[in-house]
Motif scaffolding. Sequence first.
Motif, short mmCIF file in Angstrom:
data_model
loop_
_atom_site.label_atom_id
_atom_site.label_comp_id
_atom_site.label_asym_id
_atom_site.label_seq_id
_atom_site.Cartn_x
_atom_site.Cartn_y
_atom_site.Cartn_z
N PRO A 119 0.92 22.10 6.59
CA PRO A 119 0.86 23.41 5.92
C PRO A 119 1.78 23.56 4.70
O PRO A 119 1.68 24.56 4.00
N TYR A 120 2.63 22.58 4.44
CA TYR A 120 3.61 22.78 3.37
C TYR A 120 3.45 21.81 2.20
O TYR A 120 4.41 21.48 1.51
N ALA A 121 2.23 21.38 1.96
CA ALA A 121 1.95 20.58 0.77
C ALA A 121 2.12 21.47 -0.46
O ALA A 121 1.74 22.65 -0.46
N LEU A 122 2.69 20.91 -1.52
CA LEU A 122 2.92 21.67 -2.74
C LEU A 122 3.03 20.71 -3.92
O LEU A 122 3.71 19.69 -3.84
N GLY A 123 2.34 21.04 -5.00
CA GLY A 123 2.38 20.18 -6.17
C GLY A 123 1.44 20.68 -7.24
O GLY A 123 1.10 21.87 -7.29
N ALA A 124 1.00 19.78 -8.10
CA ALA A 124 0.14 20.18 -9.22
C ALA A 124 -0.90 19.11 -9.50
O ALA A 124 -0.67 17.92 -9.28
N GLY A 125 -2.04 19.56 -9.98
CA GLY A 125 -3.09 18.66 -10.42
C GLY A 125 -3.38 18.93 -11.88
O GLY A 125 -3.28 20.08 -12.33
N PHE A 126 -3.74 17.90 -12.61
CA PHE A 126 -4.11 18.10 -14.01
C PHE A 126 -5.23 17.15 -14.39
O PHE A 126 -5.26 15.99 -13.98
N MET A 127 -6.17 17.67 -15.14
CA MET A 127 -7.34 16.89 -15.57
C MET A 127 -7.70 17.26 -17.00
O MET A 127 -7.59 18.41 -17.41
#
Length: 298
Positions: free
Chosen positions: A284-292
Motif C-alpha cells: 500500500p505504500y508505493a510512491l514515485g513518478a512516471g514520465f513518458m
Amino acid sequence: MEYVIIADGACDLGTECAKKAGVEIVPFFVSFDEETYYREIVDIGVRDFYDRVVGEQGVYPKSSMPSVQDYIDVFEPHVKKGEAIISICVTTQQSGSYNSAQNAKNMLLDDYPDAKITVIDSTVNTVLEGIFVREAAKMKVDGIPYEEAAKKLEQLKSQGRIIFTVGDLEYLIHGGRIGKAKGTAVNMLGIKPMIVMRDGNIFSGGIARNRKRSLEKVISQIKEYFTTGTEKVEDYEIVVGYGYDQAEGEKFRDQLLASMREYTKIDHIDMYQIGATVSVHTGPYALGAGFMKKYDRL
C-alpha cells in the motif's frame, strides 16, 4: 475511420480521468480470499481496497486479469457500429491481459471479418500506462488517423520510465518477485529499495536507508535523467503515483516540483492513485513518478 480507445484497468486513470479523456476501461479483478473476485472500481473502490489491506494485517490480496469474454463484451458494441478499436494493455511481463484482448479480437474477426481492432502491449503499467493511454486519447482528439495512431503508439511505448519506492518488501516477497531470504534481511535492516521500470521490465534502482532518503533518491534520479543527457523535460508528461497515503503523495509531488524548477518551467504535475492491480505486488505504500515522452515530441 472513427475509432475508440479502450484500456485495461491497470492504467489507473480512475473513473473521472478516463471519462474526461474519452477512454473506456476494462477492469481487473481483485480477491481477498481467492474465491470472491471484485471488479476494481466497479465492485470495490480503490480507497476501500486500501482500507482493507491496511486494516487487516497479514492479508495479501490477489488480482486477476480481464477474461476474453470481458473484452468481447466491450469490443463488440463498437464493432457493430463500424468503429475501429485501439486496445491498450498492461505489459505482458506482468499480466495476460494482452492475450485476453488478442483472443477476443480473433474471435470477433470470425463473426466480423471487416472489424478493425489493434491490441497493443504497452510494455508499461500503472501511472505510466495511464500517460500512454492519455497520449492515445490526445491523438484521437488531434485528428490523427487510426492506422497512424497505432503506429505512433508502438514508437511511443519505449519512451518512458517509472522510478518509485515501496514501504517494505513483504508484498514482493509474498508474490515471489523477490527471494524470501534476501527480502527478509533487507526488511530487518530497514533498507528501502528503489525500483525502475522500463521496456516492460523491473530493475533495481539502488537502495536507501529510510523512507525519506528513498524519496529524495527518486527525485535525484529524475533530475539526473533530464540534466545529464539530451532529453528535455518539457517533451514529457510526468505523473506522481501514490498508494494509500494521499497526503504523503502530495508532499512528494511538491518536493519533486521544487526540484524540477531548478531545470524547467513546469509548474504542475498530475497525481494518480496506484490501483489494486499493481499494489497487490508492491503493497500500500508505493510512491514515485512516471514520465513518458509526448507523442508529438517523438
